[in-house]
Design a protein around this motif. Structure first.
Motif, PDB file in Angstrom:
ATOM      1  N   UNK A 127       0.835  -1.208   0.000  1.00 28.29           N
ATOM      2  CA  UNK A 127       0.000   0.000   0.000  1.00 28.29           C
ATOM      3  C   UNK A 127       0.869   1.257   0.000  1.00 28.29           C
ATOM      4  N   UNK A 128       2.002   1.204   0.707  1.00 25.93           N
ATOM      5  CA  UNK A 128       2.908   2.346   0.718  1.00 25.93           C
ATOM      6  C   UNK A 128       3.540   2.559  -0.654  1.00 25.93           C
ATOM      7  N   UNK A 129       3.952   1.466  -1.288  1.00 28.63           N
ATOM      8  CA  UNK A 129       4.585   1.563  -2.609  1.00 28.63           C
ATOM      9  C   UNK A 129       3.616   2.146  -3.634  1.00 28.63           C
ATOM     10  N   UNK A 130       2.352   1.702  -3.585  1.00 29.76           N
ATOM     11  CA  UNK A 130       1.359   2.154  -4.562  1.00 29.76           C
ATOM     12  C   UNK A 130       0.683   3.449  -4.149  1.00 29.76           C
ATOM     13  N   UNK A 131       1.036   3.988  -2.957  1.00 32.53           N
ATOM     14  CA  UNK A 131       0.390   5.190  -2.429  1.00 32.53           C
ATOM     15  C   UNK A 131      -1.129   4.989  -2.381  1.00 32.53           C
ATOM     16  N   UNK A 132      -1.517   3.824  -1.826  1.00 34.70           N
ATOM     17  CA  UNK A 132      -2.930   3.444  -1.778  1.00 34.70           C
ATOM     18  C   UNK A 132      -3.372   3.325  -0.326  1.00 34.70           C
ATOM     19  N   UNK A 133      -4.564   3.835  -0.027  1.00 31.96           N
ATOM     20  CA  UNK A 133      -5.113   3.767   1.320  1.00 31.96           C
ATOM     21  C   UNK A 133      -5.375   2.308   1.680  1.00 31.96           C
ATOM     22  N   UNK A 134      -4.811   1.801   2.802  1.00 29.42           N
ATOM     23  CA  UNK A 134      -5.050   0.397   3.178  1.00 29.42           C
ATOM     24  C   UNK A 134      -6.517   0.066   3.393  1.00 29.42           C
ATOM     25  N   UNK A 135      -7.338   1.053   3.759  1.00 31.16           N
ATOM     26  CA  UNK A 135      -8.761   0.770   3.971  1.00 31.16           C
ATOM     27  C   UNK A 135      -9.479   0.428   2.676  1.00 31.16           C
ATOM     28  N   UNK A 136      -8.902   0.798   1.536  1.00 23.25           N
ATOM     29  CA  UNK A 136      -9.518   0.447   0.251  1.00 23.25           C
ATOM     30  C   UNK A 136      -9.296  -1.005  -0.118  1.00 23.25           C
TER      31      UNK A 136
END
Length: 842
Positions: free
Chosen positions: A494-503
């Motif tokens: 999630x950090x690598x993709x800059x994606x919210x973990x809640x998604x």
């Protein structure tokens, strides 16, 4: 290890203590018996399974065949099982063909070549086969072998077990009787000649060494000194058709091995093959001093709150025989114990509440467990609440007298918590060896103790290291189950993709997110090839995130089922934005440097041609007014720049000679152009009658009014009169001329003068030098004496010493030899040198 027998009339302890000690001893003996029975049954099951896999027969038929083989060979069933396991082929060898032969009828003769060799000493082999069932590893196996081979008829003194690696080296897997020094010296054997163990592996046959003096001529003998063991045997351990290990038997017996002993040791090697084949990780009781010992569990491990070493027996009774005393009034009441138990039920780690049980004199003789966490386990396998009400010495007999026990007592007396040192505990779970690190802590609660022990599990440590690796490498692992649809990502994804973990994670067809249109077709094609042909993916791809464009490296592979259809995809994704950005910047810089280099190279070519046209070099020495003049010009080793060094040496009307040496600051076409202006202007002014100082004033004005207002130059300008052999000269910030007379070099005192282009109102003065026959006068530019990081005086001294050596009064000397002594391998500046020589015969 069972407890020592304690007689009531001799022990001096209460009868109930003796009774409890006997109960504990009986339970231990029964536990060892059951453990050995389970190990033996496991060996039988493995051997049965091997025959079933080889021939396709049923379990009953395989068991009957093993029994028949054992009876026909005069062996025990366990021994026959080890031999069957040792004959199992490796994974890269074909299985034995054909069904298991049917049992022979009474009186029926065996088939040719199928009659097993009669085992030597069946009683010894039978007991050894049974002992191998409990071997806990190659080291334990070596000790058990020595236990059975130390006496007659073998009389072995040491046993060594070497395993063969994939690189055909031998690694010492186990040893007994050889000593730590020998084990350390021979822990690894390279594949070289002159090693008996290696020859046994290569030949596939036993090697008998029975004459140390003669054997030492062919082999490197193990031992300090080598004559320590007078006779030795090295026997290959064959698994299937491949030698996988070698067994060494070393004796101090100064006699050859008899035939029956040789046959016996060959049978022992067969048993070792089966034992090593099964992984040598079977559970078994530890060994004391090389002999079978009790099953010892370090107190405080596997649920045991205590130290890691078992307590041995001595002249007193073992701690397990402590009396079962009633609880003292100081212990927790039922309500408190219930409350503690409710707290313990929620704990994820082992913990117990211990109430001290005291003697009439007030000494703590035992502890009662009044509460226990679910993960607390004793040596008998009882867990959680089943421990409540039991004594600590009943559940963990080896804790008495250890550091942990003394820590408990100190905590109970002083209230200071006890922190035990971490220790390693090894156990076997589901036939797999597991090593864990524990530490014990005890804290006082009223008149009771709360004892906890923490597992520093290696798996947790590896998990932490993996998390650190992902964080430091800015990568995370991914897994897609194509059958169940389950998706598993490590948090770093999630950090690598800059994606919210809640998604939540993305499905495979949407991974890794918003791909740039330029990269989408190639990446989509790579995913199709992964799911279709199973071609692994290792591609760069760019995605758009909240923080801008990111460069990713995506690596993935498909896991197929038996039909080759992909059922799972796993891999990792790494953020390489910083690396890619640096690579792009580096490429841009490299391209700019190459372009600039091409421009400079072209400019240098033009400047060099222009310099050559404006400053031709004579092919030989010049004869000017009775002077012999040698001129040398050496460009720098930099192939991109041309300097502004120049000279003039010409005969003037009236018989005089003009000498000039100058250096324009800078390089390239501009420096060459400025050099041309100064050279021709100086010549024109002096030839037309201008004074030397006047010429310098006009040249200074010329530099101040050139296109480059910051141009500067240095110069030495001189006029030689052959009538009185006098050189009148001026200088503008230039290194002084060097006069070599009668083998001694001396720099001329410089008249006043500042470099050209430095000021609007410069001041210049003249000086004179009269030449004598045999003199050398050197005019030069600063490239001859200057070095980076070095004071100019050091370069001038170097020039003076070289000139004294190379230039003499009766010959012009060799300028080439002089330059070779002065110039470094990497010449960083142009050099111009004039050697003005008045011959001695003049």
């Amino acid at each position: 290890m069972t407890s020592e027998p304690v007689k009531d009339e001799e022990s001096g302890v209460a009868p109930d203590v003796v009774a409890l000690a006997k109960v504990v001893a009986a339970l231990r003996a029964e536990n060892e018996r059951l453990h050995h029975q389970v190990s033996t049954a496991a060996v039988l099951e493995r051997a049965t399974g091997v025959l079933m896999a080889q021939s396709g027969c049923s379990a009953a038929e395989a068991h009957e065949e093993l029994t028949r083989r054992a009876r026909a060979g005069g062996r025990t069933l366990t021994e026959e099982c080890w031999i069957a396991l040792g004959d199992t082929p490796e994974a890269d060898h074909p299985p034995f063909p054909g069904p298991v032969p049917a049992p022979r009828r009474p009186g029926q003769a065996p088939e040719a070549g199928t009659e097993p060799r009669a085992a030597s000493h069946p009683a010894l082999l039978g007991s050894l086969g049974a002992a191998l069932a409990g071997a806990a590893g190659p080291q334990d196996l070596a000790g058990r072998l020595l236990d059975h081979l130390a006496g007659p008829p073998v009389r072995a003194d040491a046993v060594l077990l070497f395993s063969r690696t994939v690189h055909d080296t031998l690694e010492l897997a186990g040893h007994a009787g050889a000593g730590a020094a020998v084990a350390a010296q021979w822990r690894s054997v390279p594949p070289v000649r002159g090693i008996a163990a290696m020859d046994a592996v290569r030949r596939g046959e036993a090697i008998w060494l029975e004459d140390p003096a003669q054997d030492a001529q062919h082999y490197h003998l193990i031992g300090q000194p080598p004559e320590k063991w007078r006779s030795r045997a090295w026997l290959p351990v064959t698994t299937g058709s491949k030698v996988t290990a070698v067994l060494g038997v070393l004796r101090t017996v100064d006699a050859p091995f008899s035939e029956d002993v040789r046959e016996l040791l060959k049978s022992v090697a067969q048993l070792c093959a089966g034992s090593l084949r099964t992984g040598s990780a079977r559970p078994g009781p530890p060994r004391l001093n090389g002999r079978p010992g009790p099953s010892r569990r370090p107190a405080g491990t596997h649920g045991a709150p205590g130290a890691s070493e078992a307590r041995g027996t001595s002249g007193r009774s073992v701690p397990a025989g402590q009396p079962a005393l009633p609880g003292c009034p100081g212990g927790p009441d039922a309500g408190t114990a219930a409350l503690v138990q409710a707290v313990f039920d929620a704990l994820p780690s082992p913990a117990v509440l211990l109430t001290p049980l005291r003697s009439p004199a007030g000494d703590v003789e035992d502890f009662r467990i009044d509460a226990a966490a679910p993960r607390s386990v004793d040596v008998a396998g009882r867990r959680g609440r089943r421990l409540v009400g039991l004594r600590i010495l009943e559940c963990y007999p080896t804790v008495a007298g250890t550091d942990a026990w003394q820590g408990y007592l100190r905590t109970l007396a002083t209230g200071t918590p006890y922190e035990g040192e971490p220790f390693i505990y090894e156990e076997v779970v589901a036939e797999l060896r597991q090593r864990s690190t524990y530490s014990v802590r005890a804290a006082k609660l009223g008149d009771a103790l709360v004892v906890t022990w923490t597992s520093h599990d290696e798996a947790a440590r590896q998990q932490a290291l993996l998390a650190d690796l992902q964080r430091l490498g800015n990568l995370g692992w991914t897994d897609w189950n194509l059958v169940t649809g389950a998706i598993t990502w490590s948090p770093q994804v999630h950090t690598v993709l800059d994606r919210d973990p809640e998604l939540g994670p993305l499905p495979l067809d949407a991974f890794p997110g918003d791909v740039l249109p330029e990269d989408a077709p190639d990446f989509t094609r790579a995913l199709r090839e992964l799911l279709g042909a199973g071609i692994p993916v290792d591609r760069p791809v760019r995605i758009t995130t909240r923080g801008g464009v990111r460069h990713l490296r995506v690596v993935a592979e498909a896991v197929p089922d038996a039909q080759g259809n992909p059922v799972e995809v796993h891999g990792f994704v790494q953020d390489v934005t910083a690396q890619r950005t640096a690579e792009l910047a580096l490429n841009e810089s490299r391209e700019a440097i190459l372009a600039q280099r091409n421009v400079l190279r072209a400019e240098r070519t033009v400047a060099a041609r222009l310099q050559h046209a404006l400053l031709p070099l004579p092919g030989q020495s010049l004869d000017l007014a009775g002077l012999r003049v040698d001129v040398t010009y050496l460009p720098s080793h930099d192939d991109l720049n041309v300097g502004g060094d120049w000279y003039s040496a010409l005969e003037m009307p009236g018989g005089g000679v003009l000498f000039a040496v100058g250096d324009v600051a800078g390089h390239g076409i501009d420096a060459v152009a400025t050099m041309a202006q100064l050279r021709f202007t100086a010549k024109g002014m002096v030839v037309t009658g201008s004074s030397l100082t006047g010429a310098l004033h006009r040249l200074n004005t010329l530099l101040l009014h050139t296109r480059d207002h910051h141009a500067t130059a240095t110069m030495v300008l001189g006029r030689y009169d052959p009538a009185d052999r006098c050189l009148t000269w001026v200088q503008a910030g230039h290194p002084p001329p060097l006069l070599v007379r009668d083998g001694k070099a001396e720099f001329l005192a410089q008249p006043e003068g500042i470099l050209l282009g430095a000021t609007l109102r410069p001041s210049f003065a003249e000086a004179e030098c009269r030449l004598a026959p045999g003199d050398h006068l050197l005019l030069y530019t600063d490239g001859l004496v200057e070095r980076p990081g070095e004071h100019l005086d050091k370069g001038l001294d170097r020039l003076a010493r070289a000139a004294e050596t190379e230039l003499s009064a009766d010959s012009p000397g060799s300028i080439e030899t002089l330059l070779s002594r002065l110039l470094p391998d990497e010449q960083r500046d142009d050099v111009c040198l004039l050697d003005i020589h008045l011959p001695a015969s003049a």
